[in-house]
Design an enzyme around this catalytic site. Sequence first.
Site, PDB file in Angstrom:
ATOM      1  N   ASN A   1       5.263 -10.748 -40.911  1.00  0.00           N
ATOM      2  CA  ASN A   1       5.582 -11.515 -40.607  1.00  0.00           C
ATOM      3  C   ASN A   1       4.785 -10.748 -38.483  1.00  0.00           C
ATOM      4  O   ASN A   1       5.330 -10.449 -37.684  1.00  0.00           O
ATOM      5  CB  ASN A   1       6.783 -11.697 -40.474  1.00  0.00           C
ATOM      6  CG  ASN A   1       6.337 -12.743 -39.068  1.00  0.00           C
ATOM      7  OD1 ASN A   1       5.226 -13.550 -39.019  1.00  0.00           O
ATOM      8  ND2 ASN A   1       7.891 -14.161 -39.247  1.00  0.00           N
TER       9      ASN A   1
ATOM     10  N   ASP B   1      -3.120 -19.554 -40.030  1.00  0.00           N
ATOM     11  CA  ASP B   1      -2.788 -20.806 -40.412  1.00  0.00           C
ATOM     12  C   ASP B   1      -2.908 -22.077 -38.999  1.00  0.00           C
ATOM     13  O   ASP B   1      -2.074 -21.308 -37.511  1.00  0.00           O
ATOM     14  CB  ASP B   1      -1.187 -20.698 -40.879  1.00  0.00           C
ATOM     15  CG  ASP B   1      -0.984 -20.303 -42.622  1.00  0.00           C
ATOM     16  OD1 ASP B   1      -2.408 -20.536 -42.253  1.00  0.00           O
ATOM     17  OD2 ASP B   1      -0.492 -19.783 -42.735  1.00  0.00           O
TER      18      ASP B   1
ATOM     19  N   GLU C   1      -0.217  -9.532 -44.184  1.00  0.00           N
ATOM     20  CA  GLU C   1      -0.523 -10.466 -44.598  1.00  0.00           C
ATOM     21  C   GLU C   1       1.435 -11.390 -44.403  1.00  0.00           C
ATOM     22  O   GLU C   1       1.946 -10.485 -45.068  1.00  0.00           O
ATOM     23  CB  GLU C   1      -0.654 -10.334 -46.330  1.00  0.00           C
ATOM     24  CG  GLU C   1      -0.691 -11.864 -46.937  1.00  0.00           C
ATOM     25  CD  GLU C   1      -0.625 -13.448 -46.160  1.00  0.00           C
ATOM     26  OE1 GLU C   1      -1.745 -13.436 -45.295  1.00  0.00           O
ATOM     27  OE2 GLU C   1      -0.109 -14.624 -45.729  1.00  0.00           O
TER      28      GLU C   1
ATOM     29  N   LYS D   1       1.153 -29.083 -35.920  1.00  0.00           N
ATOM     30  CA  LYS D   1       2.218 -29.782 -34.447  1.00  0.00           C
ATOM     31  C   LYS D   1       2.421 -29.066 -33.787  1.00  0.00           C
ATOM     32  O   LYS D   1       2.350 -28.085 -33.472  1.00  0.00           O
ATOM     33  CB  LYS D   1       3.400 -30.724 -35.905  1.00  0.00           C
ATOM     34  CG  LYS D   1       2.942 -31.960 -36.394  1.00  0.00           C
ATOM     35  CD  LYS D   1       4.011 -32.385 -37.658  1.00  0.00           C
ATOM     36  CE  LYS D   1       3.695 -33.571 -38.623  1.00  0.00           C
ATOM     37  NZ  LYS D   1       4.471 -33.071 -39.420  1.00  0.00           N
TER      38      LYS D   1
ATOM     39  N   ASP E   1      -7.018  -6.366 -40.368  1.00  0.00           N
ATOM     40  CA  ASP E   1      -6.794  -7.141 -40.537  1.00  0.00           C
ATOM     41  C   ASP E   1      -6.115  -8.554 -40.558  1.00  0.00           C
ATOM     42  O   ASP E   1      -5.343  -7.800 -41.635  1.00  0.00           O
ATOM     43  CB  ASP E   1      -7.980  -7.949 -41.383  1.00  0.00           C
ATOM     44  CG  ASP E   1      -8.279  -9.334 -42.085  1.00  0.00           C
ATOM     45  OD1 ASP E   1      -8.327  -9.429 -40.977  1.00  0.00           O
ATOM     46  OD2 ASP E   1      -8.560 -10.017 -43.113  1.00  0.00           O
TER      47      ASP E   1
HETATM   48  C1  LIG Z   1      -6.039 -19.721 -43.348  1.00  0.00           C
HETATM   49  S1  LIG Z   1      -5.121 -18.925 -43.841  1.00  0.00           S
HETATM   50  C2  LIG Z   1      -6.978 -17.032 -43.700  1.00  0.00           C
HETATM   51  C3  LIG Z   1      -7.021 -15.993 -45.216  1.00  0.00           C
HETATM   52  C4  LIG Z   1      -8.152 -14.984 -44.423  1.00  0.00           C
HETATM   53  N1  LIG Z   1      -8.087 -14.864 -42.778  1.00  0.00           N
HETATM   54  C5  LIG Z   1      -9.135 -15.717 -44.546  1.00  0.00           C
HETATM   55  O1  LIG Z   1      -9.894 -16.635 -43.567  1.00  0.00           O
HETATM   56  O2  LIG Z   1      -9.540 -16.440 -45.768  1.00  0.00           O
HETATM   57  C6  LIG Z   1      -4.434 -17.700 -42.977  1.00  0.00           C
HETATM   58  C7  LIG Z   1      -3.083 -16.216 -43.505  1.00  0.00           C
HETATM   59  O3  LIG Z   1      -2.643 -15.875 -42.159  1.00  0.00           O
HETATM   60  C8  LIG Z   1      -1.377 -15.496 -43.130  1.00  0.00           C
HETATM   61  N2  LIG Z   1      -0.284 -15.808 -41.682  1.00  0.00           N
HETATM   62  C9  LIG Z   1       0.069 -16.892 -41.092  1.00  0.00           C
HETATM   63  N3  LIG Z   1       1.186 -16.493 -40.113  1.00  0.00           N
HETATM   64  C10 LIG Z   1       1.417 -14.992 -40.660  1.00  0.00           C
HETATM   65  C11 LIG Z   1       2.259 -13.878 -40.121  1.00  0.00           C
HETATM   66  N4  LIG Z   1       2.406 -14.764 -38.704  1.00  0.00           N
HETATM   67  N5  LIG Z   1       1.959 -13.156 -40.471  1.00  0.00           N
HETATM   68  C12 LIG Z   1       0.785 -12.677 -41.193  1.00  0.00           C
HETATM   69  N6  LIG Z   1       0.107 -13.345 -42.568  1.00  0.00           N
HETATM   70  C13 LIG Z   1       0.321 -15.033 -41.864  1.00  0.00           C
HETATM   71  C14 LIG Z   1      -1.167 -16.731 -44.058  1.00  0.00           C
HETATM   72  O4  LIG Z   1       0.051 -16.394 -44.959  1.00  0.00           O
HETATM   73  C15 LIG Z   1      -2.922 -17.154 -45.304  1.00  0.00           C
HETATM   74  O5  LIG Z   1      -2.649 -15.662 -46.079  1.00  0.00           O
END
Ligand SMILES: C[S@@+](CC[C@H](N)C(=O)[O-])C[C@H]1O[C@@H](n2cnc3c(N)ncnc32)[C@H](O)[C@@H]1O
Length: 208
Positions: free
Chosen positions: A92, A118, A65, A122, A40
């Site tokens: 990341n 996320d 995450e 923009k 995930d």
């Molecule tokens: C809007 S949240 C959604 C979380 C979960 N998947 C849900 O549906 O409830 C997006 C998650 O992706 C993580 N995220 C964003 N960019 C990421 C990256 N480059 N690598 C790992 N995690 C990332 C964010 O920190 C955040 O916890």
Amino acid sequence: MPRVRVHQHVNPLAPYFRFVPKPIELENIFANPELPLFLDLGCARGKFLLKMAEMFPDQNFLGVEIREALVTEANRIAKERNLTNLHYEFCNAMVALDKLLENLPEEFLQTVAIQFSDPWFKKKHAKRRMVNAELVETVVKHLSDGGKLFVQTDIEFLADEMFELFRANENLRETEINENPFPVKTEREIAVEEKNLPIYRKLFKVKR
Ligand SMILES: C[S@@+](CC[C@H](N)C(=O)[O-])C[C@H]1O[C@@H](n2cnc3c(N)ncnc32)[C@H](O)[C@@H]1O
């Protein structure tokens, strides 16, 4: 235990997040490393995987995450519940997923989920979005033949962008779905459904 407080977003291009993670060794993180693996990406607090790991003890679950405090807390909870088929990694995924999965046998993953990543609305922030061509390549390389990739988001332009990236991969076949194929909803999914907003979903299957 109070809920861990973290920044809502972190900039994945900031130098701090450009670290190279140590490749995972399945035998160090799961009691039975041979079990089918579910990944995930962007798992946040990991509640979705926590419930999945409890429901499916015959699979391993790995959450990735970028917010470290969430990973630490999610691993603490997994340990507290004696879930030896669940683990979270601080990484990341946009720049380092390939490194994290480097020692995974090729074509080993059974399922990958990318749920409400996320959006970075923009145009000038488009490069911060987690799903890019490199991530698609890494994910497909590690998915088994017949493996599944589930993507969902409530942001239409982001859905189109991600679906195009996956369609461009010759080993992926697109399937229309209206529902989340898993018996658990993510935190974000529940929040979006409560507002009666649309969710854009696709299931891609690997065919080599
Ligand atoms: C809007 S949240 C959604 C979380 C979960 N998947 C849900 O549906 O409830 C997006 C998650 O992706 C993580 N995220 C964003 N960019 C990421 C990256 N480059 N690598 C790992 N995690 C990332 C964010 O920190 C955040 O916890």
